[in-house]
Design a protein around this motif. Structure first.
Motif, short mmCIF file in Angstrom:
data_model
loop_
_atom_site.label_atom_id
_atom_site.label_comp_id
_atom_site.label_asym_id
_atom_site.label_seq_id
_atom_site.Cartn_x
_atom_site.Cartn_y
_atom_site.Cartn_z
N ASP A 46 0.82 -1.21 0.00
CA ASP A 46 0.00 0.00 0.00
C ASP A 46 0.85 1.27 0.00
OD1 ASP A 46 -2.47 -1.38 0.06
OD2 ASP A 46 -2.19 -1.74 2.21
N ARG A 48 3.05 2.20 2.08
CA ARG A 48 3.41 2.71 3.41
C ARG A 48 4.88 2.40 3.66
NH1 ARG A 48 -1.93 0.83 4.82
NH2 ARG A 48 -0.99 -1.19 5.29
N ARG A 101 6.44 14.39 7.93
CA ARG A 101 5.15 14.62 7.30
C ARG A 101 5.29 15.70 6.22
NH1 ARG A 101 0.63 13.64 10.76
NH2 ARG A 101 -0.56 15.03 9.39
N VAL A 124 5.94 11.44 4.14
CA VAL A 124 4.73 10.63 4.21
C VAL A 124 3.53 11.49 4.56
CG1 VAL A 124 6.03 8.56 4.90
CG2 VAL A 124 5.11 10.09 6.66
N ASP A 125 2.34 10.92 4.30
CA ASP A 125 1.12 11.60 4.71
C ASP A 125 0.70 11.08 6.08
OD1 ASP A 125 -0.05 9.11 4.33
OD2 ASP A 125 -1.14 9.68 2.52
N ALA A 126 -0.50 11.43 6.52
CA ALA A 126 -0.97 11.05 7.85
C ALA A 126 -1.08 9.55 8.03
CB ALA A 126 -2.32 11.71 8.13
N ASP A 127 -1.21 8.82 6.92
CA ASP A 127 -1.33 7.36 7.00
C ASP A 127 -0.01 6.64 6.79
OD1 ASP A 127 -4.13 7.45 7.40
OD2 ASP A 127 -4.42 7.80 5.25
N GLY A 128 1.08 7.40 6.67
CA GLY A 128 2.38 6.78 6.47
C GLY A 128 2.68 6.39 5.04
N VAL A 129 1.84 6.84 4.10
CA VAL A 129 2.04 6.52 2.68
C VAL A 129 3.11 7.44 2.09
CG1 VAL A 129 0.94 6.46 0.40
CG2 VAL A 129 -0.31 5.67 2.43
N LYS A 131 5.05 9.90 -0.09
CA LYS A 131 4.66 10.97 -0.99
C LYS A 131 5.83 11.63 -1.69
CE LYS A 131 0.25 10.71 -0.37
NZ LYS A 131 -0.62 10.29 -1.49
#
Length: 246
Positions: A46, A48, A101, A124-129, A131
């Motif tokens: 995903d 992450r 972040r 990463v974004d708030a979900d750890g994905v 970016k």
């Protein structure tokens, strides 16, 4: 008060080369060589971020290739010895990854890099994905800002805010990122605050704060002689008409 500061998302590189946890050793080397990078984020299905594998993680394979480690290495470098026998990104990576972040301000990223002694950070974004990735050179881009842009922000966002009705203009000059302020302010106790706020403006290298307090007002009674003290009765004398004191 200040204009909106830049965030990591404003300067990061959005095209990121990442690998999956199962990527084998030789493919890691090939990927680093092809894209000319020294570290790779390791992600799951995903996207992450799970960890980061770097050249330093790969080197123990070569370091211990031609012989058995000595007793010191066996006792003190257990992690490196484990990496020398590793085959996949999952076994080699440093985890958990040190990330930042995308919406964090640039000073936050700089502090993380300094504290963790890393040259780049997965973003990463708030979900750890994943970016993007931000590097030291990305964070230094704010210092490419034009001097006049810096001076204008200081004038409108700092000086005008703190001194909306100055008795005389406060002069702001920026040269090579160094901001110089001259003029008079009603209270010199606020000068350290001025310097701190100016230093917080993006692109400012340093601050020369030469602000002075209000000019001294002359004493309106300066020409009058001081009255002699008369508190001690022994010092008082009465002058008789013949010029003798009594």
């Amino acid at each position: 008060m200040h204009g909106t500061p830049h965030t990591v998302a404003d300067v990061m590189t959005r095209t990121v080369v990442a690998v999956l946890a199962g990527t084998v050793f030789k493919d890691l080397v090939k990927t680093m060589d092809r894209w000319r990078v020294s570290a790779l984020p390791v992600v799951d299905g995903d996207h992450r971020v799970l960890g980061v594998v770097s050249e330093a993680d790969l080197l123990p394979k070569e370091e211990f290739r031609d012989g058995d480690p000595d007793r010191y290495a066996r006792l003190r470098r257990l992690s490196d010895l484990a990496k020398a026998g590793a085959r996949t990104a999952e076994e080699l990576m440093t985890a958990p990854a040190v990330t930042v972040r995308a919406d964090e301000p640039l000073p936050c990223a700089a502090r993380i890099m300094a504290r963790c002694r890393v040259k780049r950070l997965p973003v990463v974004d708030a979900d750890g994905v994943l970016k993007g990735v931000v590097s030291r050179s990305d964070l230094l881009k704010v210092f490419l800002r034009d001097d006049e842009d810096i001076a204008n922000e200081v004038r409108h966002q700092v000086v005008a805010f703190l001194f909306p009705d100055p008795e005389e203009p406060i002069r702001v000059v920026a040269r090579d990122g160094v901001v110089t302020l001259t003029g008079r302010v009603p209270d010199t106790s606020i000068v350290p605050v001025v310097a701190r706020l100016v230093r917080a403006v993006e692109g400012v290298v340093d601050v020369d704060c030469a602000l002075l307090g209000p000019p001294r007002r002359p004493d309106l009674d300066a020409d009058l002689p001081e009255a002699p003290p008369t508190d001690d009765p022994a010092e008082e004398r009465t002058v008789a008409p013949d010029g003798c004191s009594s």
